[in-house]
Design a protein around this motif. Structure first.
Motif, short mmCIF file in Angstrom:
data_model
loop_
_atom_site.label_atom_id
_atom_site.label_comp_id
_atom_site.label_asym_id
_atom_site.label_seq_id
_atom_site.Cartn_x
_atom_site.Cartn_y
_atom_site.Cartn_z
N HIS A 136 -22.38 28.79 -7.54
CA HIS A 136 -21.60 30.04 -7.77
C HIS A 136 -20.41 28.43 -6.89
O HIS A 136 -19.85 28.61 -7.44
N ILE A 137 -21.19 28.00 -6.28
CA ILE A 137 -20.59 26.86 -5.16
C ILE A 137 -20.52 26.24 -6.34
O ILE A 137 -19.56 24.93 -6.10
N ILE A 138 -21.51 25.44 -7.31
CA ILE A 138 -21.64 24.43 -7.79
C ILE A 138 -20.32 24.50 -9.06
O ILE A 138 -19.38 23.86 -8.97
N GLU A 144 -23.57 21.58 2.64
CA GLU A 144 -22.93 21.88 3.89
C GLU A 144 -22.21 23.32 3.14
O GLU A 144 -22.26 23.62 4.34
N ILE A 145 -21.76 23.55 1.82
CA ILE A 145 -21.19 24.51 1.68
C ILE A 145 -22.12 25.99 1.90
O ILE A 145 -21.80 27.00 2.37
N TYR A 146 -23.11 25.61 1.51
CA TYR A 146 -24.43 26.55 1.57
C TYR A 146 -24.87 27.62 3.17
O TYR A 146 -25.08 28.66 3.44
N ARG A 147 -24.69 25.93 3.29
CA ARG A 147 -25.28 27.01 4.78
C ARG A 147 -24.01 26.71 5.82
O ARG A 147 -24.19 28.35 6.54
N GLN A 148 -22.75 26.82 5.40
CA GLN A 148 -21.09 27.05 6.22
C GLN A 148 -21.68 29.16 5.99
O GLN A 148 -21.14 29.41 6.29
N ARG A 149 -21.12 28.86 4.79
CA ARG A 149 -22.27 30.25 4.18
C ARG A 149 -22.46 31.34 4.66
O ARG A 149 -21.91 32.37 5.50
N LYS A 150 -23.78 30.48 4.88
CA LYS A 150 -25.09 31.43 5.11
C LYS A 150 -24.24 31.88 6.94
O LYS A 150 -25.22 32.22 7.13
#
Length: 168
Positions: free
Chosen positions: A107-109, A158-164
């Protein structure tokens, strides 16, 4: 070179790679063939836009990817899930966290990266193409492909970590 020769040449040389990409996205060979055909029709209708075979190849890979995603979305809306995907889903239930993480990354990609970054990730990570082949397809240098891939991976992390972190 005529516009139709560029499109036809791009699809002829990349057909197996396109089918492979589409099959990974759709989950089966029949849907993959449909997606490749849809992509060809889309590009054929816009054939005047492509000034080189390289440009047509890059647009072809992007078009196949998008057609595959569209097909999966349509099938999911209508409940047309191939039996192969149902079997895969049963096996994935045991590994639900990994599957969820994959979906989030995908989804991020799809939604947070530029079209070039999306295509570079797909060509490298899904298709397994070498940097030189990606560079030729994308009309870039291999060094630029490496830089864009690095930036794309960093942005996804970065986005994955932020969302997590937001969920915790």
């Amino acid at each position: 070179m005529k516009h139709q020769d560029r499109i036809t040449g791009a699809f002829t040389t990349l057909r197996e790679q396109m089918l492979s990409l589409a099959e990974r996205i759709t989950g089966n060979r029949d849907d993959a063939a449909d997606a490749v055909q849809d992509a060809f029709v889309r590009l054929w209708q816009q054939r005047d836009r492509y000034d080189s075979r390289r440009h047509a190849r890059g647009a072809g890979m992007i078009s196949v990817r998008n057609a595959s995603i569209d097909l999966v979305r349509r099938n999911n809306q209508h409940g047309d899930v191939p039996i192969e995907q149902v079997a895969d889903t049963i096996e994935e239930v045991n590994d639900n966290e990994r599957s969820l993480a994959y979906q989030q990354v995908r989804h991020i990609i799809d939604n947070e990266l530029s079209r070039n970054q999306q295509m570079i990730i797909d060509l490298r990570e899904i298709q397994g193409l070498e940097f030189d082949a990606i560079a030729e397809t994308m009309n870039m240098t291999a060094a630029n492909v490496r830089v864009e891939l690095s930036r794309a991976r960093k942005r996804v992390r970065e986005i994955y970590r932020q969302r997590k972190e937001q969920k915790s």
